[in-house]
Write a protein that holds these residues in place. Structure first.
Motif, mmCIF file in Angstrom:
data_model
loop_
_atom_site.group_PDB
_atom_site.id
_atom_site.type_symbol
_atom_site.label_atom_id
_atom_site.label_comp_id
_atom_site.label_asym_id
_atom_site.label_seq_id
_atom_site.Cartn_x
_atom_site.Cartn_y
_atom_site.Cartn_z
ATOM 1 N N LEU A 309 -30.187 33.732 42.028
ATOM 2 C CA LEU A 309 -29.363 34.559 41.160
ATOM 3 C C LEU A 309 -29.584 34.148 39.698
ATOM 4 C CD1 LEU A 309 -27.305 36.830 41.476
ATOM 5 C CD2 LEU A 309 -25.508 35.155 41.250
ATOM 6 N N SER A 310 -29.690 32.846 39.465
ATOM 7 C CA SER A 310 -29.944 32.390 38.087
ATOM 8 C C SER A 310 -31.305 32.890 37.643
ATOM 9 C CB SER A 310 -29.937 30.876 37.983
ATOM 10 O OG SER A 310 -28.927 30.358 38.737
ATOM 11 N N LYS A 311 -32.237 32.953 38.586
ATOM 12 C CA LYS A 311 -33.570 33.457 38.248
ATOM 13 C C LYS A 311 -33.456 34.918 37.801
ATOM 14 C CE LYS A 311 -37.274 32.080 40.928
ATOM 15 N NZ LYS A 311 -38.058 32.338 42.140
ATOM 16 N N LEU A 312 -32.645 35.672 38.534
ATOM 17 C CA LEU A 312 -32.451 37.082 38.177
ATOM 18 C C LEU A 312 -31.852 37.190 36.773
ATOM 19 C CD1 LEU A 312 -32.409 40.082 39.151
ATOM 20 C CD2 LEU A 312 -30.065 39.706 39.824
ATOM 21 N N GLN A 313 -30.922 36.305 36.507
ATOM 22 C CA GLN A 313 -30.257 36.304 35.208
ATOM 23 C C GLN A 313 -31.243 36.067 34.073
ATOM 24 O OE1 GLN A 313 -27.003 33.724 35.754
ATOM 25 N NE2 GLN A 313 -25.669 34.853 34.384
ATOM 26 N N ARG A 314 -32.255 35.281 34.384
ATOM 27 C CA ARG A 314 -33.228 34.944 33.348
ATOM 28 C C ARG A 314 -34.331 35.987 33.237
ATOM 29 N NH1 ARG A 314 -32.995 29.849 35.856
ATOM 30 N NH2 ARG A 314 -34.990 30.263 36.775
ATOM 31 N N THR A 315 -34.397 36.898 34.220
ATOM 32 C CA THR A 315 -35.511 37.850 34.220
ATOM 33 C C THR A 315 -35.195 39.032 33.305
ATOM 34 O OG1 THR A 315 -35.798 37.232 36.509
ATOM 35 C CG2 THR A 315 -37.073 39.108 35.776
ATOM 36 N N ASN A 316 -36.206 39.471 32.623
ATOM 37 C CA ASN A 316 -36.033 40.625 31.743
ATOM 38 C C ASN A 316 -35.821 41.884 32.589
ATOM 39 O OD1 ASN A 316 -36.290 42.719 30.014
ATOM 40 N ND2 ASN A 316 -38.266 42.092 29.172
ATOM 41 N N PRO A 317 -34.722 42.590 32.394
ATOM 42 C CA PRO A 317 -34.419 43.756 33.238
ATOM 43 C C PRO A 317 -35.479 44.841 33.163
ATOM 44 C CG PRO A 317 -32.541 43.182 31.895
ATOM 45 C CD PRO A 317 -33.658 42.338 31.416
ATOM 46 N N ASN A 318 -36.312 44.813 32.140
ATOM 47 C CA ASN A 318 -37.336 45.856 32.053
ATOM 48 C C ASN A 318 -38.622 45.474 32.753
ATOM 49 O OD1 ASN A 318 -35.761 47.624 30.547
ATOM 50 N ND2 ASN A 318 -36.080 46.345 28.744
ATOM 51 N N SER A 319 -38.681 44.263 33.287
ATOM 52 C CA SER A 319 -39.916 43.859 33.964
ATOM 53 C C SER A 319 -39.809 44.232 35.442
ATOM 54 C CB SER A 319 -40.124 42.357 33.813
ATOM 55 O OG SER A 319 -39.252 41.691 34.690
ATOM 56 N N PRO A 320 -40.967 44.471 36.093
ATOM 57 C CA PRO A 320 -40.924 44.853 37.512
ATOM 58 C C PRO A 320 -40.301 43.749 38.365
ATOM 59 C CG PRO A 320 -43.195 44.770 36.675
ATOM 60 C CD PRO A 320 -42.315 44.434 35.539
ATOM 61 N N ASP A 321 -40.434 42.519 37.907
ATOM 62 C CA ASP A 321 -39.878 41.396 38.669
ATOM 63 C C ASP A 321 -38.373 41.516 38.847
ATOM 64 O OD1 ASP A 321 -42.297 40.377 38.870
ATOM 65 O OD2 ASP A 321 -42.048 38.722 37.448
ATOM 66 N N PHE A 322 -37.732 42.152 37.884
ATOM 67 C CA PHE A 322 -36.274 42.249 37.942
ATOM 68 C C PHE A 322 -35.850 43.032 39.183
ATOM 69 C CE2 PHE A 322 -32.112 43.956 36.872
ATOM 70 C CZ PHE A 322 -31.474 42.831 36.398
ATOM 71 N N GLY A 323 -36.542 44.169 39.403
ATOM 72 C CA GLY A 323 -36.217 45.012 40.557
ATOM 73 C C GLY A 323 -36.417 44.255 41.859
#
Ligand SMILES: Nc1ncnc2c1ncn2[C@@H]1O[C@H](COP(=O)(O)OP(=O)(O)OP(=O)(O)O)[C@@H](O)[C@H]1O
Length: 820
Positions: A309-323
């Motif tokens: 979850l912390s990883k998600l928090q750090r991920t840029n929402p516009n990057s494919p990784d976020f999804g």
């Protein structure tokens, strides 16, 4: 250490000042020489210092608060400004007597006297020469003593050892200034500018962070070199202490910095996210975190979730990784973790549910109830996995559903037919685009509980491909030793499947991977007789179809006779799936009539059946007659159940050649060869004219030509057919047979007996020839099923022929006696 007070002197409000006095913080060698040449007074006023030691040449400020001290300073200031300074042994002593002070001290010159705003007097003193008290001459109004100079043993300035020590002192002093946060860096210049070696040693000793006791010790060392060495030792200690302190501080600071940095970056990112997309995912993530707290996770899973979850928090929402990461987190939240439905182990109720949903199947139900009983007693689900095996449409899948209802568990069904890719079971690694968990976890997610009844349909239809072997993944699913930590590539964390009740279904045993088969307990489900099918249709299929079409028995009734017509005339299967479809067709017809306000018969008649279902299909599997030589009824087993098949043979003039047609497989062809060789070897004994074998060709055919056939079980039927052709004798009426043959003339047992017997009965067969060893199989069949059938159990091929071939010639029999 260099005393800050010296540097802060300018800030003091100077009230009283000796205009002649000059501030000389640093002493040059010339000053020093001048100082050394000064003679000491013999008798001098002695000022005790509470918490410091004055060294020759060094300037220090002291605060005088005690009346005695103030008087001494005022008197001295007015006279020659020269006093003697000694350190108190106990700094708390308010009125020190001669025994309360050290007897080695320094003669000092009063440089300035400053009246401070708080009423105290600050005096700037400069140390001159060391002295030793010979005797105290006065105690009031302040101490006075007779003194003598302490001679200083000085090494030559060119002495290499001394020089090295002095250099080291300078170096260390600079280092200490650098490490110490409380000393201004300007102090470095002061140190560098000191030219006199004795002054350097005294200056450093005076300013070092030492106790009065230690400073006094330094002051008392007569030899300058020894004093320098001792100073160096103290400096070393000081530096080490400083380094350790700085080290600890920097570590503490680093941790703090790291946290602050992350917080700062997160705040920044939040702002950027808001500006870019206008959406803040913070709230969503917090919601996820709150949901996570409600999950019944073990420590490991909970930690893993928080990390991701912390990883998600750090991920840029516009990057494919976020999804991808969000899908991953959502899977964790949607999967049931240790969420169990309570089992209902009321076995009587379970029996009732099984009986309600399924007609017949006594053995299967009994076995299932036993299985549930074991589960109830052990309560750890570690009993073998059940595999229901039998032809299609006999209720394998639907029995699984009833088990789930009986136990009060969720029911899920997953079809394995045609599954070739291991990833379908185990999922794809998260890093793949469009990665998903495998179907096992997807289904568990749907079930929403960790202990559903999980039907693995058509486990025999799994196949392998270059994308891995799905059976090996299934092995892990089904192995009670391994499925506690089932590994899904997407989930990346072991998932506990051990509480899931798996039931597999299969149409054939031979295609199940052996290792998988070993892990399951096989329960065989045979096909149904015509009577049973009628009963199932009446009690289950028709009511079910009526309900599905929104009708009741008031709208439509199908009598037993009509049901039989449908079973016999329109279906040819072991199960009842085809039958259900036909009934659905009849029901649909009625539903349409009702909807369109047309008249129709509530009680379905034979004519109605003919109208709705059209003409019955040709009855292929009915025994015909024994008018023709060489036509024998064999019994076959296919994946859709048992069937009868005709073996035909025909002789025609030729040279003893043999032809085989009918899409026969290798094993079947071998059976033909064995039969023919047996006939040749035993022609006479079998009553066959050996010339016939040489002068006639024989042709064997098994209809239907388009259907591939194989297996050894038609052996005795081939033999019988050929003997009948070569002798032109009739075969006994209404007889069928199944069994493998050997060159020695033995009959071997074959499989699929139950299905074959049911097919024979449907085809109006009355007598059946089987190997003796197949008797067991017959004994296992419900007596109702085999009513009206006679079984002949044989050992040898000659016995088969004795039973099956009559002495009557067929109509239009060929005349084989005459030689051509
Ligand atoms: N003994 C029975 N009593 C009542 N209904 C039955 C019985 N046997 C089968 N049925 C019904 O027949 C239909 C087909 O059954 P089901 O789908 O369970 O067959 P299956 O053996 O699993 O077939 P497949 O091997 O093709 O998966 C279902 O509607 C089921 O309820």
């Amino acid at each position: 250490m260099p005393n800050q007070k010296i540097l802060a002197l300018d800030n003091l409000s100077l009230q009283e000042m000796d205009p002649d006095a000059e501030l000389i913080p640093l002493m040059t060698p010339e000053d020093e020489e001048e100082m050394n040449n000064e003679a000491l007074p013999e008798d001098i006023a002695i000022l005790p210092l509470r918490n410091t030691v004055l060294f020759p040449g060094v300037v220090i400020p002291i605060t005088a608060g005690r009346d005695k001290s103030i008087k001494l300073i005022n008197d001295a200031n007015a006279k020659g400004k020269i006093i003697g300074v000694v350190a108190q042994i106990d700094e708390n002593e308010e009125d020190p007597s001669p025994s309360d002070v050290h007897h080695i001290g320094t003669v000092a010159r009063i440089m300035r006297v400053l009246k401070m705003p708080d009423g105290n007097t600050t005096v700037i003193l400069q140390g001159k020469k060391r002295f030793e008290v010979e005797a105290f001459t006065q105690e009031e109004p302040y101490l006075r003593a007779k003194i003598k100079e302490v001679a200083e043993e000085r090494p030559d300035d060119k002495n290499v050892e001394f020089k090295t020590i002095v250099d080291s002192i300078k170096e260390l002093a600079i280092q200490i200034i650098k490490e110490s946060p409380s000393i201004p860096t300007e102090a470095t210049f002061a140190i560098k500018n000191i030219e006199s070696n004795p002054f350097l040693i005294n200056f450093v000793s005076s300013n070092m962070n030492l106790s009065v006791e230690e400073k006094q010790k330094l002051l008392s060392i007569p030899n300058l070199k020894d004093r320098a060495l001792e100073t160096l030792r103290f400096m070393n200690l000081e530096l080490q202490k400083l380094e350790v302190r700085n080290d600890i501080q920097s570590k503490v600071r680093f941790d703090l910095d790291q946290q602050q940095r992350e917080y700062f970056l997160q705040q920044q990112m939040k702002t950027i996210q808001e500006e870019l997309g206008g959406v803040s995912y913070e709230a969503e993530i917090e919601e996820m975190r709150a949901k996570g707290l409600k999950k019944k996770w073990d420590d490991k899973t909970a930690k893993h979730f928080e990390k991701e979850l912390s990883k998600l928090q750090r991920t840029n929402p516009n990057s494919p990784d976020f999804g991808i990461q969000r899908n991953y987190i959502e899977l964790f939240l949607e999967l049931p973790w240790n969420e169990f439905t309570k089992d209902n182990f009321d076995l009587k109720r379970a029996q009732k549910i099984l009986d309600r949903d399924h007609y017949g199947l006594e053995d299967v139900k009994k076995r299932i109830i036993e299985h549930l009983a074991v589960l109830k007693l052990r309560n750890d689900m570690k009993s073998p996995i059940l595999c229901l095996y039998g032809p299609p449409g006999v209720g394998k899948t639907s029995i699984g559903k009833s088990v789930a209802e009986a136990l009060g568990r969720e029911y899920i069904r997953m079809s394995l037919g045609g599954l070739r890719d291991e990833a379908e079971i185990r999922g794809h690694r998260k890093t793949y685009i469009g990665a998903m968990p495998g179907r096992i976890l997807q289904n568990i997610k749907k079930a929403k509980t960790s202990n559903p009844v999980f039907v693995l349909d058509e486990i025999d239809k799994l196949s392998t491909s270059h994308n891995g072997d799905p059976s090996s993944a299934l092995l892990e699913v089904l192995d009670p030793e391994q499925n506690k930590e089932f590994h899904d590539n997407f989930l990346e964390l072991g998932y506990d499947l051990s509480k899931v009740m798996f039931i597999a279904t299969s149409n054939s045993l031979s295609t199940i991977q052996p290792a998988l088969r070993d892990r399951m307990e096989i329960i065989e489900m045979t096909g149904y007789t015509i009577e049973e099918k009628i009963e199932i249709a009446k009690t289950h299929l028709l009511p079910k179809q009526l309900k599905e079409h929104g009708l009741t028995t008031k709208d439509l009734q199908i009598g037993k006779k009509q049901l039989e017509k449908i079973v016999v005339g329109y279906t040819r299967e072991s199960g009842v799936r085809g039958l259900e479809k036909k009934i659905a067709q009849v029901v649909r017809h009625a539903a349409k009539s009702i909807a369109m306000d047309e008249t129709y018969n509530v009680k379905v008649s034979d004519a109605d059946i003919l109208e709705v279902l059209k003409s019955p299909r040709m009855e292929r599997d009915k025994y015909e007659n024994n008018d023709v030589a060489g036509v024998v009824t064999g019994l076959a087993w296919t994946s859709v159940g048992g069937d009868i098949l005709f073996i035909e043979s025909l002789i025609s003039k030729g040279k003893g050649a043999m032809t085989m047609t009918g899409n026969l497989g290798t094993v079947m062809k071998e059976s033909v060869t064995i039969a023919l060789e047996y006939i040749r070897a035993n022609a006479e004994f079998l009553g066959i004219n050996p010339d016939v074998l040489n002068n006639y060709n024989i042709h064997i055919h098994v209809p239907e030509g388009a259907t591939p056939k194989d297996g050894p079980s038609a052996g005795i039927a081939m033999l019988t057919s050929m003997v009948s052709s070569f002798t032109q004798k009739r075969i006994k009426k209404n007889i069928a047979m199944t069994g493998e043959i050997t060159l020695r003339g033995k009959v071997l047992p074959v499989g699929g007996i139950k299905e074959k017997i049911l097919a024979a009965k449907r085809a109006n067969i009355k007598e059946i020839i089987l190997c003796k060893e197949n008797k067991r199989d017959i004994e296992e069949i419900k007596p109702d099923y085999i009513e009206g059938l006679t079984f002949h159990y044989v050992d040898k091929m000659s016995e088969v022929l004795d039973i099956a071939i009559t002495n009557q010639k067929v109509k239009n029999a060929k005349n084989l006696e005459s030689k051509n």
